[in-house]
Design an enzyme around this catalytic site. Structure first.
Site, PDB file in Angstrom:
ATOM      1  N   ARG A 163      -2.594  -9.149 -20.634  1.00  0.00           N
ATOM      2  CA  ARG A 163      -3.741  -8.827 -21.861  1.00  0.00           C
ATOM      3  C   ARG A 163      -2.792  -8.021 -22.832  1.00  0.00           C
ATOM      4  NH1 ARG A 163      -6.560  -4.421 -21.669  1.00  0.00           N
ATOM      5  NH2 ARG A 163      -8.250  -5.361 -22.714  1.00  0.00           N
ATOM      6  N   ASP A 190      -8.759   0.971 -24.957  1.00  0.00           N
ATOM      7  CA  ASP A 190      -9.283   0.947 -23.398  1.00  0.00           C
ATOM      8  C   ASP A 190      -9.154   1.960 -22.679  1.00  0.00           C
ATOM      9  OD1 ASP A 190      -9.378  -1.915 -23.726  1.00  0.00           O
ATOM     10  OD2 ASP A 190      -7.636  -2.416 -23.002  1.00  0.00           O
ATOM     11  N   PRO A 228       0.685  -1.277  -0.098  1.00  0.00           N
ATOM     12  CA  PRO A 228       0.059   0.166   0.066  1.00  0.00           C
ATOM     13  C   PRO A 228       0.882   1.347   0.028  1.00  0.00           C
ATOM     14  CG  PRO A 228      -0.168  -1.137   2.034  1.00  0.00           C
ATOM     15  CD  PRO A 228       0.635  -1.965   1.341  1.00  0.00           C
ATOM     16  N   GLU A 285       2.134  -8.349   9.133  1.00  0.00           N
ATOM     17  CA  GLU A 285       2.232  -6.978   9.239  1.00  0.00           C
ATOM     18  C   GLU A 285       3.000  -6.273   8.421  1.00  0.00           C
ATOM     19  OE1 GLU A 285       1.402  -3.604  11.243  1.00  0.00           O
ATOM     20  OE2 GLU A 285       0.569  -5.287  11.297  1.00  0.00           O
TER      21      GLU A 285
END
Length: 246
Positions: A155, A170, A90, A117
């Site tokens: 992809r 896209d 994150p 953690e």
């Protein structure tokens, strides 16, 4: 052939993802080779321990450096080129289509999926080349993030999608959100497909799609327009759209 290694404590999580649909077909067509490794096998103790309590105290467990260091070193030796080592975290850079295109151009990727953690900081400093976050939220581990990134990368590989141009329009590939799509029937319960799409006039169809892509971006993600270089005609259409939406 592109090589993708995944280091995880839960390799079974990837069986369904790599064993179906486009990702499976990509491997069958030799566009990519997946290798999912349980890095617990690299632990240098008889109990195969991969985590320990954090120095200084605190909640949770921290992944030890040794198993990750040794696993990545082994995969580097087996790879055909110098790989990028990607940590799902994150704290990493926000993942974008541009990053997917960058990674798709590389021959060898190693994904490190942590749990618990966090990671010993030496893993970040001396092993990892890229830290990626798929959003401003926290998951229980890096596996789901790795699946998202791998799907978006594979992809883009040549020959993976049915048509090479499939991904070119896209959302985010052009800098704008993608235009709406319609299929048969042309009239579904009184809801009709725009006439231009069944006109057969490809110039007008392309123009409509560009305008609708601009319209959707203005209404949903106007922030994207700050980073897109528009042609003169697109700028004109954009002003018309803004006036219509007031």
């Amino acid at each position: 052939m592109k090589k993708i290694d995944v280091l995880t404590l839960f390799p079974e999580m990837f069986e369904g993802v790599f064993g179906h649909s486009i990702l499976k077909r990509a491997a069958e067509n030799k566009a990519v080779e997946y290798n999912v490794v349980n890095f617990r096998a690299y632990a240098d103790n008889k109990h195969q321990t991969v985590d320990d309590y954090p120095y200084g105290g605190g909640a949770g467990m921290v992944l030890k450096p040794q198993p990750i260091f040794d696993a990545v070193a082994d995969l580097r030796e087996k790879g055909a080129s110098s790989p990028r080592v990607i940590l799902l975290c994150p704290q990493g850079e926000r993942y974008t289509q541009k990053k997917a295109e960058e990674l798709a151009a590389l021959d060898h990727l190693i994904f490190v999926c942590g749990h618990y953690e966090g990671y010993d900081e030496r893993i970040r400093e001396h092993v990892v080349t890229d830290e990626i976050s798929i959003g401003d939220f926290v998951l229980t581990g890096g596996e789901l993030g790795a699946m998202v990134v791998i799907d978006s990368v594979v992809r883009l590989l040549p020959g993976v999608l049915g048509k090479e141009e499939s991904h070119l329009s896209d959302s985010f590939s052009t800098g704008l959100l993608e235009h709406p799509h319609y299929t048969r029937p042309a009239d579904f319960r009184g809801m009709k497909v725009p006439d231009v799409l069944i006109s057969g006039n490809h110039r007008l169809i392309d123009e409509w799609r560009t305008k609708e892509s601009l319209r959707r971006t203005v209404l949903r993600r106007p922030d994207l327009l700050e980073h897109v270089e528009l042609s003169d005609i697109q700028k004109k259409w954009l002003e018309e759209i803004k006036k219509e939406s007031k």
